[in-house]
Write an enzyme that holds these catalytic residues in place. Structure first.
Site, PDB file in Angstrom:
ATOM      1  N   TYR A  71     -36.844  17.037  53.536  1.00 56.07           N
ATOM      2  CA  TYR A  71     -37.021  16.888  54.983  1.00 56.07           C
ATOM      3  C   TYR A  71     -36.959  15.407  55.364  1.00 56.07           C
ATOM      4  O   TYR A  71     -36.164  15.007  56.217  1.00 56.07           O
ATOM      5  CB  TYR A  71     -38.363  17.492  55.366  1.00 56.07           C
ATOM      6  CG  TYR A  71     -38.681  17.467  56.849  1.00 56.07           C
ATOM      7  CD1 TYR A  71     -38.027  18.318  57.737  1.00 56.07           C
ATOM      8  CD2 TYR A  71     -39.659  16.616  57.358  1.00 56.07           C
ATOM      9  CE1 TYR A  71     -38.326  18.310  59.090  1.00 56.07           C
ATOM     10  CE2 TYR A  71     -39.969  16.609  58.710  1.00 56.07           C
ATOM     11  CZ  TYR A  71     -39.306  17.454  59.575  1.00 56.07           C
ATOM     12  OH  TYR A  71     -39.618  17.446  60.911  1.00 56.07           O
ATOM     13  N   ASP A  72     -37.797  14.594  54.684  1.00 52.15           N
ATOM     14  CA  ASP A  72     -37.906  13.176  55.063  1.00 52.15           C
ATOM     15  C   ASP A  72     -36.576  12.440  54.911  1.00 52.15           C
ATOM     16  O   ASP A  72     -36.132  11.725  55.814  1.00 52.15           O
ATOM     17  CB  ASP A  72     -38.939  12.458  54.178  1.00 52.15           C
ATOM     18  CG  ASP A  72     -40.327  13.075  54.254  1.00 52.15           C
ATOM     19  OD1 ASP A  72     -40.468  14.142  54.866  1.00 52.15           O
ATOM     20  OD2 ASP A  72     -41.271  12.492  53.689  1.00 52.15           O
ATOM     21  N   GLN A  85     -57.862  12.821  55.536  1.00 48.52           N
ATOM     22  CA  GLN A  85     -56.542  12.365  55.992  1.00 48.52           C
ATOM     23  C   GLN A  85     -56.429  12.580  57.503  1.00 48.52           C
ATOM     24  O   GLN A  85     -57.059  13.489  58.055  1.00 48.52           O
ATOM     25  CB  GLN A  85     -55.411  13.093  55.247  1.00 48.52           C
ATOM     26  CG  GLN A  85     -55.192  14.545  55.573  1.00 48.52           C
ATOM     27  CD  GLN A  85     -56.041  15.491  54.723  1.00 48.52           C
ATOM     28  OE1 GLN A  85     -57.158  15.172  54.368  1.00 48.52           O
ATOM     29  NE2 GLN A  85     -55.519  16.677  54.449  1.00 48.52           N
ATOM     30  N   SER A 133     -51.840  25.601  63.598  1.00 47.07           N
ATOM     31  CA  SER A 133     -51.714  27.065  63.613  1.00 47.07           C
ATOM     32  C   SER A 133     -52.615  27.693  62.553  1.00 47.07           C
ATOM     33  O   SER A 133     -53.282  28.703  62.811  1.00 47.07           O
ATOM     34  CB  SER A 133     -50.255  27.483  63.436  1.00 47.07           C
ATOM     35  OG  SER A 133     -49.631  26.685  62.464  1.00 47.07           O
ATOM     36  N   ASN A 134     -52.657  27.087  61.352  1.00 44.50           N
ATOM     37  CA  ASN A 134     -53.537  27.628  60.303  1.00 44.50           C
ATOM     38  C   ASN A 134     -54.991  27.675  60.772  1.00 44.50           C
ATOM     39  O   ASN A 134     -55.645  28.725  60.684  1.00 44.50           O
ATOM     40  CB  ASN A 134     -53.484  26.743  59.044  1.00 44.50           C
ATOM     41  CG  ASN A 134     -52.487  27.273  58.030  1.00 44.50           C
ATOM     42  OD1 ASN A 134     -51.661  28.126  58.342  1.00 44.50           O
ATOM     43  ND2 ASN A 134     -52.561  26.756  56.823  1.00 44.50           N
TER      44      ASN A 134
END
Ligand code: NAD
Ligand code: UDP
Length: 317
Positions: A150-151, A214, A194-195
């Site tokens: 992704y990154d 974090q 969402s989680n």
């Protein structure tokens, strides 16, 4: 003439996803013709159901890793899975979507001489050592980790945008989006907002990864879409990259507590291992956005945005 807003034909790739569907809504409201292109990997027709019979809205199933031949004036390139579990599901396809997708959409923009905006990401900063992150920071990114598809895909897409701009004088805009949340997020996409909301609404344990110290900075979707459209409408000397997001920072423990309070939940916190390469801190420096986007700043605070999001998710449990 100052308020003259001509109708444009606008392509939104990834238009049936979370952010894309809100963008389509806003562009239709503004009177434009919208062509939504999506392969429904993470997006769903439900997100744009209400637009399907609108005379200025059109939906096309298409994978952006293949060339696309349509006629439009502007392109918003959002197609790409965004949540770690989705983009890690088929990492090769994720890189292809960012890189081949960018090449195909830039090629389309070049043929049409259309303006094109790339939905880049705060992930280009990796696990940042500079905090908060200004656009001038080049990042600290692992090339071979589980987030790299992704990154690095998104970083390469930025490179392509700037090379098309220098080599072919293409009109480009690059926004680096920081964590954004709101209604129409996928309930099972594994992202933290969402989680936590789904777990709290079901009175299940809330899964904190690592020790929860974090940090992330969460932007409500309406504020984000406003910034994205303003960026597209900036003068041609503004290419970005421009950070867009909410600069108010929270730890995951603070987020979990806020979600529990707002849902009046009995959920308890449990601590699971931290996934590898998980950034320790993230907060956008939005000075540039304020300067080039007509004093734009986010207006919706986390508690208010979470309340709207909880309302959306509560209809699903
Ligand atoms: P999403 O997963 O809800 O939306 C992505 C959309 O792209 C989906 O509709 C999906 O079906 C579609 N798609 C994926 N691969 C495709 C392909 N090959 N061809 C055509 N369509 C494809 O995610 P989102 O949160 O709405 O993110 C939209 C964009 O914004 C992404 O590019 C993402 O990287 C970027 N972004 C989002 C956030 C965030 O916090 N939501 C943060 C940074 C960047
Ligand atoms: N996270 C968590 N519990 C979860 C899901 C995520 O503690 O159930 C953490 C995750 O480890 C990360 C932060 O929340 O530190 C944000 O994760 P998300 O996947 O939403 O976004 P990203 O890491 O891409 O910013």
């Amino acid at each position: 003439m100052r308020n003259y807003n001509p109708t444009k034909r606008i392509l939104v790739t990834g238009g049936s996803g979370f952010l894309g569907s809100h963008l389509c809504d806003r562009l239709i409201e503004q009177g434009h013709d919208v062509l939504c292109v999506d392969n429904f990997f993470t997006g769903t027709k439900r997100n744009i159901e209400h637009l399907l019979h609108h005379p200025r809205f059109e939906l096309m199933r298409h994978d952006v890793t293949f060339p696309l031949f349509v006629e439009v004036d502007e392109i918003y390139n959002l197609a790409c899975p965004a949540s770690p579990i989705h983009y890690q599901h088929d990492p090769v396809q994720t890189t292809k979507t960012s890189v081949h997708g960018a090449i195909n959409m830039l090629g389309l923009a070049k043929r049409l001489r259309a303006k094109i905006l790339q939905a880049s990401t705060s992930e280009v900063y990796g696990d940042p050592e500079v905090h908060p992150q200004p656009e001038s920071y080049w990042g600290k990114v692992n090339t071979i980790g589980i987030r790299s598809c992704y990154d690095e895909g998104k970083r390469c897409a930025e490179t392509l945008f700037f090379d098309y701009h220098r080599q072919h004088q293409l009109r480009i805009k690059v926004v680096r989006i920081f964590n954004t949340y709101g209604p129409r997020m996928h309930p099972n996409d594994g992202r933290v907002v969402s989680n936590f909301i789904m777990q709290a609404l079901r009175n299940e344990d809330i899964t904190i990864y690592g020790d929860g110290s974090q940090s992330r900075s969460f932007c409500y979707v309406d504020d984000l879409i406003e910034a994205m459209i303003r960026t597209m409408n900036t003068s041609s000397d503004v290419t970005g990259p421009v950070n867009i997001g909410n600069p108010v920072e929270f730890t995951m423990l603070q987020l979990a507590q806020l979600v529990i309070d707002l849902t009046d939940s009995n959920s308890k916190l449990i601590f699971n291992p931290l996934p590898s390469d998980d950034p320790k801190q993230r907060r956008p420096d939005i000075s540039l956005a304020k300067q080039v986007l007509d004093d734009w700043k986010p207006h919706i605070e986390l508690a208010e945005g979470l309340t709207k999001t909880i309302d959306y998710f509560s209809k699903m449990v």
